[in-house]
Design a protein around this motif. Structure first.
Motif, PDB file in Angstrom:
ATOM      1  N   ASN A  65     -17.596  44.739  43.763  1.00  0.00           N
ATOM      2  CA  ASN A  65     -18.948  44.501  44.254  1.00  0.00           C
ATOM      3  C   ASN A  65     -19.333  43.039  44.067  1.00  0.00           C
ATOM      4  O   ASN A  65     -18.909  42.403  43.106  1.00  0.00           O
ATOM      5  N   SER A  67     -22.997  40.775  44.447  1.00  0.00           N
ATOM      6  CA  SER A  67     -24.424  40.773  44.729  1.00  0.00           C
ATOM      7  C   SER A  67     -25.026  39.481  44.187  1.00  0.00           C
ATOM      8  O   SER A  67     -24.350  38.714  43.493  1.00  0.00           O
ATOM      9  N   ASP A  68     -26.278  39.220  44.507  1.00  0.00           N
ATOM     10  CA  ASP A  68     -26.914  38.018  43.962  1.00  0.00           C
ATOM     11  C   ASP A  68     -28.346  38.315  43.569  1.00  0.00           C
ATOM     12  O   ASP A  68     -28.879  39.398  43.849  1.00  0.00           O
ATOM     13  N   THR A  77     -24.791  34.726  41.418  1.00  0.00           N
ATOM     14  CA  THR A  77     -23.978  35.714  42.125  1.00  0.00           C
ATOM     15  C   THR A  77     -23.275  36.549  41.070  1.00  0.00           C
ATOM     16  O   THR A  77     -22.626  35.998  40.178  1.00  0.00           O
TER      17      THR A  77
END
Length: 223
Positions: A65, A67-68, A77
């Motif tokens: 995965n 995401s940020d 991030t």
């Protein structure tokens, strides 16, 4: 070039302060990456010996995965890896290794319609879900917990079809690397002679593990 002097961590940005916060986040980078030597911030060449010696952790696996977000005004991030193997610090196979790197994936629209531009600086490693990687990681920064790969994009290798290379296509990876006679097998000897190009991922990780376990760099047999 990334500024080295530390800057205090700003408070979480308001919508009206989005543009001003972008500049603050850039100044914060030095404090966020206090673990990173100055040479790395200039993208100076890092060969395999330097990657191993400077790493706090070396891990191979699959990106589960990416995401940020924002934490106390710091854009990040977050990357989650499913671990296949590790060196220097042992991680259980099939466990998860999660870390946060400075900068977001893309500009983020704020409530007032403006955009926060706190993306990762040029030269930082880029991460994609489901890619197989080998990552040479700096230790986490003391204040923020952020970390990134040694030599920035030079310390992140992407593996496809069993072959692996960094963003520089392994240029300089084996430059000036020497290992005492009798320690390398035929595959490893041939690999270290390559000026550039992808290499067998298993062979590279095997060499790294043996170098770490045998303290080759500390003993001066790998330079």
């Amino acid at each position: 070039m990334i500024a080295r002097p530390e800057a205090p961590e700003p408070r979480a940005p308001s919508a009206t302060g989005a543009w001003r916060q972008t500049g603050l986040a850039a100044l914060l980078l030095a404090g966020a990456l206090t673990a990173m030597p100055a040479a790395a911030t200039q993208l100076l060449p890092h060969n395999l010996t330097k990657l191993i010696a400077t790493s706090d952790l070396i891990v191979s696996g699959t990106v589960k995965n990416v995401s940020d977000g924002m934490d106390n005004g710091v854009p990040y991030t977050e990357v989650t890896l499913s671990v296949a193997a590790s060196a220097k610090k042992k991680l259980a196979p099939r466990s998860e290794f999660k870390f946060r790197q400075f900068g977001m994936l893309k500009p983020r629209k704020m409530a007032n319609g403006k955009f926060f531009l706190g993306q990762a600086p040029e030269g930082f490693a880029k991460w994609r879900k489901d890619e197989q990687v080998i990552a040479f990681m700096y230790r986490p920064a003391a204040k923020t917990g952020l970390r990134t790969t040694v030599g920035l994009e030079q310390g992140k290798f992407t593996t496809v079809g069993g072959r692996t290379a960094n963003a520089d296509f392994n240029r300089n990876l084996f430059k000036d690397v020497t290992v005492s006679a009798g320690l390398l097998n035929a595959t490893e000897t041939a690999m270290l002679k390559k000026p550039a190009g992808d290499v067998d991922a298993v062979a590279l990780m095997s060499l790294v593990n043996r170098a770490v376990a045998g303290q080759w760099i500390e003993k001066g047999v790998m330079r």
